[in-house]
Structure formats: C-alpha cells, structure tokens
Design an enzyme around this catalytic site. Structure first.
Site, PDB file in Angstrom:
ATOM      1  N   ASP A  89       0.848  -1.186   0.000  1.00 28.00           N
ATOM      2  CA  ASP A  89       0.000   0.000   0.000  1.00 28.00           C
ATOM      3  C   ASP A  89       0.882   1.234   0.000  1.00 28.00           C
ATOM      4  O   ASP A  89       2.098   1.161   0.177  1.00 28.00           O
ATOM      5  CB  ASP A  89      -0.977  -0.002   1.182  1.00 28.00           C
ATOM      6  CG  ASP A  89      -0.313  -0.027   2.530  1.00 28.00           C
ATOM      7  OD1 ASP A  89       0.866   0.322   2.624  1.00 28.00           O
ATOM      8  OD2 ASP A  89      -0.982  -0.398   3.509  1.00 28.00           O
ATOM      9  N   ASP A 274      -7.739  -7.613   2.331  1.00 23.09           N
ATOM     10  CA  ASP A 274      -6.667  -7.737   3.314  1.00 23.09           C
ATOM     11  C   ASP A 274      -7.197  -7.247   4.644  1.00 23.09           C
ATOM     12  O   ASP A 274      -8.110  -6.431   4.698  1.00 23.09           O
ATOM     13  CB  ASP A 274      -5.448  -6.901   2.916  1.00 23.09           C
ATOM     14  CG  ASP A 274      -5.630  -5.429   3.288  1.00 23.09           C
ATOM     15  OD1 ASP A 274      -5.143  -5.014   4.355  1.00 23.09           O
ATOM     16  OD2 ASP A 274      -6.292  -4.694   2.529  1.00 23.09           O
ATOM     17  N   CYS A 312     -11.524 -28.316  10.593  1.00 25.01           N
ATOM     18  CA  CYS A 312     -10.324 -27.668  10.053  1.00 25.01           C
ATOM     19  C   CYS A 312      -9.193 -28.678   9.873  1.00 25.01           C
ATOM     20  O   CYS A 312      -8.978 -29.552  10.716  1.00 25.01           O
ATOM     21  CB  CYS A 312      -9.889 -26.540  10.979  1.00 25.01           C
ATOM     22  SG  CYS A 312      -8.436 -25.627  10.408  1.00 25.01           S
ATOM     23  N   CYS A 314      -5.935 -27.574   9.356  1.00 23.90           N
ATOM     24  CA  CYS A 314      -4.671 -26.853   9.518  1.00 23.90           C
ATOM     25  C   CYS A 314      -3.719 -27.627  10.426  1.00 23.90           C
ATOM     26  O   CYS A 314      -4.124 -28.544  11.151  1.00 23.90           O
ATOM     27  CB  CYS A 314      -4.905 -25.437  10.054  1.00 23.90           C
ATOM     28  SG  CYS A 314      -5.177 -25.324  11.853  1.00 23.90           S
ATOM     29  N   CYS A 317      -4.817 -27.563  14.204  1.00 21.81           N
ATOM     30  CA  CYS A 317      -5.980 -28.389  14.538  1.00 21.81           C
ATOM     31  C   CYS A 317      -5.680 -29.879  14.416  1.00 21.81           C
ATOM     32  O   CYS A 317      -6.262 -30.700  15.135  1.00 21.81           O
ATOM     33  CB  CYS A 317      -7.160 -28.010  13.654  1.00 21.81           C
ATOM     34  SG  CYS A 317      -7.917 -26.425  14.096  1.00 21.81           S
ATOM     35  N   HIS A 343      -3.584 -21.169  12.463  1.00 21.56           N
ATOM     36  CA  HIS A 343      -4.985 -21.577  12.359  1.00 21.56           C
ATOM     37  C   HIS A 343      -5.843 -20.490  11.722  1.00 21.56           C
ATOM     38  O   HIS A 343      -6.604 -20.753  10.783  1.00 21.56           O
ATOM     39  CB  HIS A 343      -5.578 -21.947  13.715  1.00 21.56           C
ATOM     40  CG  HIS A 343      -7.069 -22.072  13.648  1.00 21.56           C
ATOM     41  ND1 HIS A 343      -7.701 -23.178  13.107  1.00 21.56           N
ATOM     42  CD2 HIS A 343      -8.060 -21.184  13.974  1.00 21.56           C
ATOM     43  CE1 HIS A 343      -9.009 -22.982  13.120  1.00 21.56           C
ATOM     44  NE2 HIS A 343      -9.252 -21.788  13.638  1.00 21.56           N
TER      45      HIS A 343
END
Length: 377
Positions: A89, A274, A312, A314, A317, A343
């Site tokens: 940005d 974002d 999940c 991930c 998890c 996560h």
C-alpha cells in the site's frame, strides 16, 4: 498483469491474476505482512498455508529498514524469501494516522502529505511520485497509489476536496508510472488506484467514474471503509460502487475484515481483501472457526481435548487441543502466537478457496447460506 475472469455466480466472481511472481486465484485474502513479515510466521509457513500474495506497508518499510536497503537484497522477495506476490500500500494511511504531526505544518496539501516518523520524529513528505519511487525499490508486484485520506464523518466540502485531490494524484501517478516503464523501471509492477467518497453514493460514483476512466491502471480499490461505520453502510457502499468499476480488472476492498465481511463483499463483486484481523485476533486469544469465534482464553477450554475447529485441516488443529492452546496463551508462551496465527490464516485462506469453488460451480447462493447456517449452531 493478466486478468482472466473465469466465472460468475450472481455478482460473485472467480478470476485469475497472473503476475511476475505467479498466479493469484480470486476471491483472495492477502495476509498482512506490514514489515515484510506476517507476525509470528515465516515465508515457509506462508507457503505451507498456500498464500499466493501478501501485503507489505510502504510507510513502515520506507522508515525501517529503508527501501534502498531492501533493494540491495533483491527487493521484498529477496529480503523476506517469500517467492510469491507482494502488494504494497502507499503508506498514506499510516502517515496520516501514525505520524507525530506538527501542528505548525499542513498535514495534507495539494501535492502530498507531510508527516513525522512515529519512530524518531523525523520529518518526511509523501507525494504521488515519491511513494512509487519507494515501491519501485521494494519491487512489489502491485503498488497502491497515494490518495487523500480524511477522517469520517466530515464535511461535504472536505470529502469533495478529497476526491479531487485523489483524482489529481492518480493522474500524476499513472503518468509518472508510464514514463518510468519507458525507462525500464517498474516494468513488471502493477498499479492500482483507490476510490474514495465515504458512504455518500454521489461522491463514490464521482470518484469511481473519474478514476476508472484512467484506463492504464491495472486494477482499482475501494478505500476509506471499515473505519467505524455500520457494517450495512459498508456493504451498501460497496454494492453501489462496484457497478462503476470495470469487469475486466481486479476489485480490491482495503482493510476488510471479518469472515462475514468477506462473504458479504464477495457477494457484491469484490475480488481481493486484506486485514490484520486474523493474526491480531489470534494473538489476543480469538480464533475463527467454521462455527463462529472461539475465545481460547476461557477457563472452559482448560481440559478440552477437541481441536480448535473440528472441520479444520490446519497444522494446529491436526496436532493440538484447545486445552494446549489455552495453556500456552495463559502461560504467555510464544509458541501460542505461531499456532494460533497458523490456524486463523488457514481458516481465512481456506474460506476463500471454498468460495472460489462455489463460484466456479455456480453454487454461490447455497454456499453463502451454508456458511451462515453453520454459524448458527
């Protein structure tokens, strides 16, 4: 940049952006790596999460370590070792909000923004050209231009002036970028303009039409939202604004937001997002799940053997219990920040992947209904 719109389902869109450092499939959430680093994680973590693009901050990197230093390491990619795409940005928001402003100086004038460093109080000036020069040195794949930011609510006169300045700066920025490309500078870098106008429909249309008429821009962002207005006002503003944005270029909603915000704005035709929320909330003990938020600080998780989110896949998890995360948080262990951030970012990025599949299968409406139904339990 090559932009290919692959499917629509209602107003929701699935597209592919092809840039120097690889493809970005939309809808996409960009993890925020303010200092060329997503907090608590490294580039291998980001690759394992499947991040195709992350966001860096021009203001912070300009001040420390300095864009010239980063350039010596091969730009953001060589410096951070993250090989995929970067969006930077302009830094205008941070100059406005973080700068140690000297009341004797004009914060914003017709040519740019004067600010003082939040680090050492040194004085700096951002102009439409200077922020691009910094981003050329950073080597980001997408560069955001400088816009005239204002606090809301504000007077009609000040909002109108903001739009006029934003358009003037956009014209200056795109002309400068095209001239630099002719010199071989920024050839592989893309440039986005930022639509302003608060929540006023007339002003949003005015800003969108003026900026989108500048056809050399590679994409367009909606800025100045998620700054305290009601969620419905934000959704209504996005829905109104996207109709004035080209269909054949990416649409980016800056600084948004919750999982619900992402779903609602995909539904309104946005491609890119974002927000610091997944990593910041992770560090503060709030974890996002298929079924809503979990406050892992709670005593009820002290002996809970379940993963954060049973749906999940991930790393966190698959390997750790809520009890362990609760223990790490309460003990102040740094390992907690990494596991929680992994996560939350996995949840966000996977939500975008699932949304994309639903759009490609023209099943968006049902996907959105199921998203909310799971959160009612």
């Amino acid at each position: 940049m090559k932009f290919k719109l692959e499917a629509t389902s209602g107003n929701a869109r699935a597209a592919t952006l092809t840039m120097k450092h690889g493809e970005v499939q939309t809808p996409v959430f960009m993890p925020v790596g303010t200092q060329a680093s997503v907090k608590a994680l490294d580039h291998n973590d980001m690759l394992n999460l499947g991040a195709q693009i992350i966001l860096g901050n021009t203001y912070h990197l300009y001040l420390r370590p300095g864009s010239k230093t980063i350039k010596k390491f091969g730009g953001l990619h060589g410096f951070s070792k993250f090989p995929n795409n970067f969006l930077t940005d302009s830094g205008g928001f941070q100059a406005f909000s973080l700068g140690k402003l000297d009341k004797k100086n004009t914060v914003q004038d017709e040519s740019g923004i004067m600010f003082k460093s939040h680090i050492d109080g040194s004085k700096h000036y951002f102009s439409p050209q200077s922020v691009l020069d910094t981003q050329y040195e950073l080597g980001s794949d997408i560069m955001m231009i400088l816009d005239d930011l204002i606090a809301l609510p504000n007077t009609q006169e000040r909002i109108k002036l903001s739009i006029e300045r934003t358009t003037d700066w956009a014209k200056e920025a795109i002309a400068y970028h095209m001239s630099q490309k002719e010199k071989g500078i920024g050839v592989d870098q893309n440039i986005f303009a930022i639509i302003q106008g608060g929540t006023d429909k007339e002003f949003r249309q005015l800003s969108a039409e003026q900026l989108c008429a500048l056809t050399d821009f590679d994409g367009f962002a909606i800025g100045g939202l998620s700054v305290g207005e009601a969620n419905q006002d934000m959704y209504d503003t996005v829905e109104w604004t996207t109709q004035f944005m080209p269909e054949d270029k990416p649409r980016y909603l800056m600084g948004v937001g919750t999982p619900e915000d992402l779903i609602e704005n995909i539904d309104r035709g946005v491609d890119m997002f974002d927000c610091v929320m997944p990593t910041r909330n992770a560090r503060n003990g709030t974890l996002f799940t298929t079924f809503g938020r979990v406050n892992i600080r709670g005593a009820k998780f002290k002996e809970d053997s379940k993963p954060i989110d049973e749906a999940c896949e991930c790393y966190t998890c698959k390997n750790y219990s809520r009890a362990y995360l609760n223990h790490l948080f309460r003990s102040g262990e740094m390992t907690y920040f990494r596991l929680a951030s992994l996560h939350n970012l996995h949840y966000y990025l996977n939500l975008m992947r699932e949304a994309r599949v639903a759009i490609l299968n023209d099943n968006w409406v049902q996907f959105k209904k199921e998203f909310y139904k799971k959160r009612e339990n």
